[in-house]
Design a protein around this motif. Structure first.
Motif, short mmCIF file in Angstrom:
data_model
loop_
_atom_site.label_atom_id
_atom_site.label_comp_id
_atom_site.label_asym_id
_atom_site.label_seq_id
_atom_site.Cartn_x
_atom_site.Cartn_y
_atom_site.Cartn_z
N GLY A 124 50.49 67.09 71.38
CA GLY A 124 51.88 67.36 71.51
C GLY A 124 52.97 66.93 70.61
N TRP A 170 47.42 72.50 82.63
CA TRP A 170 48.00 73.27 81.52
C TRP A 170 49.34 73.73 82.30
CZ3 TRP A 170 42.73 73.26 81.16
CH2 TRP A 170 42.10 72.71 80.29
N SER A 177 56.72 77.34 75.27
CA SER A 177 56.68 75.86 75.52
C SER A 177 55.39 75.76 76.47
CB SER A 177 57.78 75.80 76.61
OG SER A 177 59.05 76.18 76.23
N TRP A 178 54.78 74.58 76.32
CA TRP A 178 53.80 74.35 76.96
C TRP A 178 53.50 72.67 77.08
CZ3 TRP A 178 50.41 70.96 74.56
CH2 TRP A 178 50.53 70.41 73.28
N ALA A 179 52.69 72.49 78.25
CA ALA A 179 52.14 71.07 78.51
C ALA A 179 50.89 71.12 78.95
CB ALA A 179 53.18 70.56 79.51
N VAL A 189 50.43 63.16 78.72
CA VAL A 189 51.09 64.18 78.94
C VAL A 189 51.39 64.66 77.48
CG1 VAL A 189 52.83 65.46 79.78
CG2 VAL A 189 51.80 64.05 81.17
N GLN A 191 53.18 67.65 75.17
CA GLN A 191 54.14 68.79 75.46
C GLN A 191 54.57 69.30 74.10
OE1 GLN A 191 56.70 68.46 79.15
NE2 GLN A 191 56.78 66.41 78.40
N ARG A 196 60.59 71.30 77.86
CA ARG A 196 59.56 70.15 78.08
C ARG A 196 58.96 70.52 79.56
NH1 ARG A 196 58.95 70.23 73.69
NH2 ARG A 196 59.48 68.43 72.35
N TRP A 198 56.48 69.91 81.64
CA TRP A 198 56.03 68.66 82.40
C TRP A 198 57.19 67.84 82.86
CZ3 TRP A 198 51.20 69.00 84.40
CH2 TRP A 198 50.87 67.78 85.12
N ASP A 199 58.50 67.45 82.16
CA ASP A 199 59.47 67.03 82.37
C ASP A 199 60.09 67.75 83.64
OD1 ASP A 199 58.92 65.34 80.52
OD2 ASP A 199 60.94 65.81 79.27
#
Length: 241
Positions: A124, A170, A177-179, A189, A191, A196, A198-199
Motif C-alpha cells: 500500500g 479487501w 481507491s482500495w484497502a 492495513v 491502502q 483511504r 479503511w480509515d
C-alpha cells in the motif's frame, strides 16, 4: 394493480402467465426509477433495491399510502407511510431482505475485477496496523451496511488463507481507491488510491460505538420527493437515501 419491469420480454412473459390464471393487472415495461404509469398509488412495493428512493414514488404515493423498499447494496428493508405533508415516515424492519439493484441498461456495470487483481497483494501507499480487530464484514453485517450508507458503492471481498487461517478483507472503489486488511499475529492495513477506505470504515465503526451500537432496525426513515434520509435513533447521524 400495476406491475412494472425494465425488461419488455419479462413483462410479456408475466402477462401470458398471469392471463392463464385469469389475472389481468396492468403491466408496463418502464424504468421504475422514472415516471410511473399511474398518477397515484395506495401502495408501492419494490422487489428491486434503490438508492436514492425515486422521487416519482414519493410524488405518486397518496397520503396514508405505504412504501416498502430496500436500500441498494444493503439488506435494509424500509416501510414508510405517506403523511399529508408529502413526507413518508417509517423505520427499518428487524428482518433483512435483499433484492437486485435497479438498472437502466441491459446489464449491470462490471465488478472491479481488474482493480482487485492489481491490488490483491500490492504494497500500500499507506501501511499501518488496524485500529482494533479486523472485522469480518460478511458476518458483522450491521457494520457493513452502515459503511455502505456512509460510503456508498465500495465493493467488499474477503478470503481466508488455508495455510495459516489468516483472514483478509479487501475494499475496492470505482475511483481506484482500495484497502486490504489482514489479521493474524501482526495485523496490517494497506491502502492506496485517492481515498483511504479503511480509515472510513474505522471512522464508521467508532461513530457507531459512540452511538451505543444501536440495532439497524432503530433507524428512522424520512422520505420526500425532494430527498430522503435514514436517521440514527437520536437524529445525530443522517444517511441520504
Amino acid at each position: 394493480m400495476t406491475s412494472v419491469d425494465v425488461d419488455p420480454y419479462l413483462v410479456e412473459a408475466a402477462r401470458t402467465r398471469l392471463d392463464e390464471f385469469g389475472r389481468t393487472p396492468r403491466l408496463a415495461a418502464v424504468d421504475a426509477t422514472g415516471e410511473l404509469p399511474e398518477p397515484e398509488y395506495d401502495r408501492i412495493m419494490a422487489t428491486v433495491s434503490v438508492r436514492p428512493v425515486p422521487a416519482s414514488w414519493l410524488r405518486t404515493l397518496r397520503p396514508g399510502g405505504r412504501l416498502v423498499t430496500t436500500i441498494a447494496h444493503t439488506a435494509l428493508l424500509i416501510t414508510a407511510d405517506m403523511g399529508t405533508d408529502g413526507i413518508a415516515r417509517g423505520t427499518v424492519q428487524p428482518d433483512p431482505a435483499t433484492f437486485m439493484e435497479t438498472r437502466r441498461e441491459a446489464d449491470y456495470p462490471p465488478k472491479l475485477d481488474d482493480l482487485f487483481r492489481s491490488v490483491r497483494v500490492r504494497e500500500g501507499e499507506q501501511v499501518r496496523p488496524p485500529e482494533g480487530a479486523v472485522p469480518d464484514l460478511w458476518q458483522e453485517w450491521p457494520l457493513r451496511w452502515l459503511y455502505e450508507l456512509e460510503t456508498p458503492g465500495v465493493e467488499t471481498r474477503a478470503a481466508t488463507y488455508p495455510e495459516d487461517g489468516r483472514r483478509v478483507v479487501w475494499l475496492l472503489a470505482a475511483d481506484g481507491s482500495w484497502a486490504r486488511a489482514e489479521d493474524g499475529t501482526a495485523p496490517l492495513v494497506h491502502q492506496g488510491g485517492p481515498r483511504r477506505l479503511w480509515d472510513d470504515l474505522e471512522r464508521v465503526r467508532r461513530k457507531w460505538e459512540e452511538n451505543g451500537r444501536f440495532p439497524l432496525h432503530a433507524l428512522r426513515a424520512e422520505l420526500g420527493a425532494e430527498g430522503g434520509a435514514l436517521l440514527s435513533p437520536d437524529g445525530s447521524w443522517v444517511f441520504p437515501v
